[in-house]
Scaffold this active site. Structure first.
Site, PDB file in Angstrom:
ATOM      1  N   HIS A 137      12.384  13.637   0.804  1.00 28.73           N
ATOM      2  CA  HIS A 137      11.883  14.777   1.592  1.00 28.73           C
ATOM      3  C   HIS A 137      13.092  15.745   2.139  1.00 28.73           C
ATOM      4  CE1 HIS A 137       7.699  13.008   2.564  1.00 28.73           C
ATOM      5  NE2 HIS A 137       8.199  12.024   2.094  1.00 28.73           N
TER       6      HIS A 137
ATOM      7  N   HIS B  15      12.611   9.623  -4.084  1.00 33.66           N
ATOM      8  CA  HIS B  15      11.591  10.201  -3.247  1.00 33.66           C
ATOM      9  C   HIS B  15      12.156  10.899  -2.170  1.00 33.66           C
ATOM     10  CE1 HIS B  15       7.075  10.016  -1.686  1.00 33.66           C
ATOM     11  NE2 HIS B  15       7.837  10.185  -0.769  1.00 33.66           N
TER      12      HIS B  15
ATOM     13  N   ASN C 292       7.898  16.445   0.408  1.00 33.27           N
ATOM     14  CA  ASN C 292       8.826  16.182  -0.414  1.00 33.27           C
ATOM     15  C   ASN C 292       9.300  17.521  -1.030  1.00 33.27           C
ATOM     16  OD1 ASN C 292       6.294  13.814  -1.180  1.00 33.27           O
ATOM     17  ND2 ASN C 292       8.430  13.263  -1.253  1.00 33.27           N
TER      18      ASN C 292
ATOM     19  N   CYS D  86       4.894  12.841   6.645  1.00 38.85           N
ATOM     20  CA  CYS D  86       4.335  11.626   6.716  1.00 38.85           C
ATOM     21  C   CYS D  86       3.881  11.448   8.139  1.00 38.85           C
ATOM     22  CB  CYS D  86       5.127  10.428   6.567  1.00 38.85           C
ATOM     23  SG  CYS D  86       4.647   8.843   6.951  1.00 38.85           S
TER      24      CYS D  86
ATOM     25  N   ARG E 179      -1.428  13.578  -2.658  1.00 42.08           N
ATOM     26  CA  ARG E 179      -1.088  12.095  -1.447  1.00 42.08           C
ATOM     27  C   ARG E 179      -0.055  12.646  -0.408  1.00 42.08           C
ATOM     28  NH1 ARG E 179       2.221   8.965   0.978  1.00 42.08           N
ATOM     29  NH2 ARG E 179       3.575   8.833  -1.045  1.00 42.08           N
ATOM     30  N   ASP E 180       0.975  12.339  -0.655  1.00 46.09           N
ATOM     31  CA  ASP E 180       1.974  12.715   0.237  1.00 46.09           C
ATOM     32  C   ASP E 180       2.113  14.025   0.906  1.00 46.09           C
ATOM     33  OD1 ASP E 180       4.366  12.153   2.057  1.00 46.09           O
ATOM     34  OD2 ASP E 180       5.605  11.330   0.260  1.00 46.09           O
TER      35      ASP E 180
HETATM   36  P1  HMG Z   1      -4.195  -3.169  10.454  1.00 45.18           P
HETATM   37  O1  HMG Z   1      -5.004  -2.464  11.370  1.00 45.18           O
HETATM   38  O2  HMG Z   1      -2.963  -4.133  10.536  1.00 45.18           O
HETATM   39  O3  HMG Z   1      -5.357  -3.841   9.222  1.00 45.18           O
HETATM   40  O4  HMG Z   1      -3.761  -2.002   9.347  1.00 45.18           O
HETATM   41  P2  HMG Z   1      -6.078  -5.067   9.396  1.00 45.18           P
HETATM   42  O5  HMG Z   1      -6.208  -5.747   7.953  1.00 45.18           O
HETATM   43  O6  HMG Z   1      -5.906  -5.761  10.533  1.00 45.18           O
HETATM   44  O7  HMG Z   1      -7.643  -4.416   9.456  1.00 45.18           O
HETATM   45  C1  HMG Z   1      -8.166  -3.632  10.421  1.00 45.18           C
HETATM   46  C2  HMG Z   1      -9.072  -2.731  10.097  1.00 45.18           C
HETATM   47  O8  HMG Z   1      -8.797  -1.784   9.096  1.00 45.18           O
HETATM   48  C3  HMG Z   1     -10.105  -3.523   9.470  1.00 45.18           C
HETATM   49  O9  HMG Z   1     -11.449  -2.785   9.857  1.00 45.18           O
HETATM   50  C4  HMG Z   1     -10.226  -3.144   8.222  1.00 45.18           C
HETATM   51  O10 HMG Z   1     -11.377  -3.268   7.360  1.00 45.18           O
HETATM   52  C5  HMG Z   1      -9.588  -2.041   7.836  1.00 45.18           C
HETATM   53  P3  HMG Z   1     -12.143  -2.865  11.228  1.00 45.18           P
HETATM   54  O11 HMG Z   1     -12.771  -4.521  11.263  1.00 45.18           O
HETATM   55  O12 HMG Z   1     -11.453  -2.631  12.254  1.00 45.18           O
HETATM   56  O13 HMG Z   1     -13.619  -2.112  10.865  1.00 45.18           O
HETATM   57  N1  HMG Z   1      -8.708  -1.712   6.594  1.00 45.18           N
HETATM   58  C6  HMG Z   1      -9.026  -1.044   5.740  1.00 45.18           C
HETATM   59  N2  HMG Z   1      -9.965  -0.034   5.448  1.00 45.18           N
HETATM   60  C7  HMG Z   1      -9.916   0.929   4.273  1.00 45.18           C
HETATM   61  N3  HMG Z   1      -9.072   0.714   3.558  1.00 45.18           N
HETATM   62  C8  HMG Z   1      -7.976  -0.125   3.591  1.00 45.18           C
HETATM   63  C9  HMG Z   1      -8.150  -1.018   4.594  1.00 45.18           C
HETATM   64  N4  HMG Z   1      -7.241  -2.091   5.052  1.00 45.18           N
HETATM   65  C10 HMG Z   1      -7.672  -2.522   6.296  1.00 45.18           C
HETATM   66  N5  HMG Z   1      -7.208  -0.440   2.764  1.00 45.18           N
HETATM   67  C11 HMG Z   1      -3.040  -1.092   7.288  1.00 45.18           C
HETATM   68  C12 HMG Z   1      -2.779  -2.226   8.368  1.00 45.18           C
HETATM   69  C13 HMG Z   1      -1.803  -1.213   6.492  1.00 45.18           C
HETATM   70  C14 HMG Z   1      -4.216  -1.080   6.609  1.00 45.18           C
HETATM   71  C15 HMG Z   1      -2.782   0.234   8.181  1.00 45.18           C
HETATM   72  O14 HMG Z   1      -1.414   0.185   9.060  1.00 45.18           O
HETATM   73  C16 HMG Z   1      -2.519   1.399   7.188  1.00 45.18           C
HETATM   74  O15 HMG Z   1      -3.773   1.844   6.478  1.00 45.18           O
HETATM   75  N6  HMG Z   1      -1.380   2.106   7.147  1.00 45.18           N
HETATM   76  C17 HMG Z   1      -1.413   3.196   6.167  1.00 45.18           C
HETATM   77  C18 HMG Z   1      -0.545   4.093   6.703  1.00 45.18           C
HETATM   78  C19 HMG Z   1      -0.140   5.335   5.622  1.00 45.18           C
HETATM   79  O16 HMG Z   1      -0.787   5.520   4.781  1.00 45.18           O
HETATM   80  N7  HMG Z   1       1.121   5.970   5.857  1.00 45.18           N
HETATM   81  C20 HMG Z   1       1.328   7.124   5.174  1.00 45.18           C
HETATM   82  C21 HMG Z   1       1.820   6.783   3.681  1.00 45.18           C
HETATM   83  S1  HMG Z   1       3.075   5.950   3.314  1.00 45.18           S
HETATM   84  C22 HMG Z   1       4.359   7.408   3.201  1.00 45.18           C
HETATM   85  O17 HMG Z   1       3.951   8.281   3.335  1.00 45.18           O
HETATM   86  C23 HMG Z   1       6.001   6.768   2.764  1.00 45.18           C
HETATM   87  C24 HMG Z   1       5.911   7.341   1.419  1.00 45.18           C
HETATM   88  O18 HMG Z   1       5.800   8.541   0.940  1.00 45.18           O
HETATM   89  C25 HMG Z   1       7.563   7.003   0.990  1.00 45.18           C
HETATM   90  C26 HMG Z   1       8.309   7.531   1.994  1.00 45.18           C
HETATM   91  O19 HMG Z   1       8.329   8.749   2.155  1.00 45.18           O
HETATM   92  O20 HMG Z   1       9.351   7.035   2.664  1.00 45.18           O
HETATM   93  C27 HMG Z   1       5.289   6.178   0.429  1.00 45.18           C
HETATM   94 MG    MG Z   2       6.896  10.283   1.417  1.00 45.28          MG
END
Ligand code: HMG
Ligand code: MG
Length: 285
Positions: A207, A205, A247, A238, A13-14
């Site tokens: 990096h 966690h 990580n 990320c 994933r990450d």
């Molecule tokens: P948004 O655009 O504000 O969401 O995104 P929305 O609810 O307004 O929906 C907009 C559209 O997205 C819609 O589709 C939804 O159906 C679709 P449309 O009507 O435009 O066709 N949608 C989805 N589709 C599939 N699966 C879903 C989903 N939700 C909405 N779950 C949202 C808000 C949170 C969804 C978006 O910003 C997002 O997906 N962000 C994820 C970003 C991400 O994955 N970042 C990396 C992971 S975090 C990380 O790496 C940090 C970590 O490792 C810890 C660290 O290192 O600090 C964990």
């Molecule tokens: Mg991370």
């Protein structure tokens, strides 16, 4: 008795979420299957996020349903909202994680809402997880530094970590998203978080952008933390933390832990094979 440390594996994933070239679902499945032979008990397989935000994770369901499951291993996924939770459960994720940020800038860039809005958005996910009997994990990003807001106040990390615990997260993973944490900032952050939560409910966690992840793990071990997230082969980054590397490498963490006399249950030789394969999935620089 030997002190046990749990590694929560992040490579699928990450590790892969930010690769520029598409990685085939079959290769992700192969990586998870290799990781399942190493002794790891917790593997974060994928994330059920919006594919428009993270295209590399568009195949989440295909990967989660394609892996060979080994009994005793938890196959987990990130779920940013109820839509993601529903998709994860349909694909038979064993555990899900919600992810918040201690800094407003990263919260907006990463999940398109404020910290307060994210905690509201997580409530129905937490309720659904409880109802379904699915363990819920939580992340706090930017525990010492944010790419958009600069240094993070430790009290803010403690506040978000406690809020996630109150939502029902059995464990809170403290994310040094940028990999800029150093002894002083990490210690102050841990002081603040420990005032709210016990070490047994926390994970590190880290990096490794600044090359300090191993010393930050050593520091956290001294404070009683016994779960660390790591990425086999050190792959990752990320999409919303520009310049941050992956990580800390699982094999480096395992070597450190075994040298210090901790038990991990992980076979370094099997892990080395998985690391070699994980590195082949990286986009050539
Ligand atoms: P948004 O655009 O504000 O969401 O995104 P929305 O609810 O307004 O929906 C907009 C559209 O997205 C819609 O589709 C939804 O159906 C679709 P449309 O009507 O435009 O066709 N949608 C989805 N589709 C599939 N699966 C879903 C989903 N939700 C909405 N779950 C949202 C808000 C949170 C969804 C978006 O910003 C997002 O997906 N962000 C994820 C970003 C991400 O994955 N970042 C990396 C992971 S975090 C990380 O790496 C940090 C970590 O490792 C810890 C660290 O290192 O600090 C964990
Ligand atoms: Mg991370």
């Amino acid at each position: 008795m030997t002190d046990h440390v749990t590694i929560y594996e992040m490579a699928p994933r990450d590790g892969l979420q930010d690769e520029k070239q598409p990685v085939a679902a079959a290769d992700k499945v192969k990586l998870v299957n290799l990781l399942s032979t190493t002794g790891l008990k917790k593997i974060e397989v994928t994330s059920f996020v919006d594919p428009k935000w993270v295209p590399q994770m568009a195949d989440a369901a295909e990967v989660m349903t394609g892996i060979d499951r080994t009994e005793g291993i938890t196959y987990a996924a990130l779920t940013p909202n109820l839509r993601g939770f529903t998709r994860a459960i349909e694909a038979k994720a064993d555990e899900v994680a919600i992810f918040a940020s201690a800094s407003e800038g990263f919260s907006q860039r990463n999940i398109n809402c404020s910290i307060a809005e994210s905690l509201e958005r997580f409530k129905p996910v937490a309720e659904a997880a409880r109802a379904a009997g699915i363990p819920l994990r939580g992340y706090v990003s930017c525990i010492t530094d944010c790419p958009y807001d600069g240094p993070t106040p430790p009290a803010q990390v403690a506040f978000v970590a406690k809020a996630l615990a109150n939502l029902g997260c059995y464990e809170i993973s403290l994310g040094d998203t940028l990999g800029h944490g150093v002894t002083e900032t990490m210690s102050k952050m841990l002081d603040a978080v420990f005032a709210e939560l016990p070490a047994t409910q926390l994970a590190g966690h880290y990096h490794d952008t600044g090359g300090n992840a191993l010393s930050n793990i050593a520091l956290s071990l001294d404070r009683g933390v016994r779960t660390f997230d790591a990425s086999t082969g050190g792959v990752g980054g990320c999409p919303y933390a520009p310049g941050a590397t992956g990580n800390v490498a699982t094999e480096a963490v395992v070597a450190l832990l075994h040298a210090q006399g901790f038990d991990t249950g992980i076979d370094p030789d099997a892990l080395a094979k998985a690391a070699t394969f994980a590195k082949t999935l990286r986009t050539p620089q």
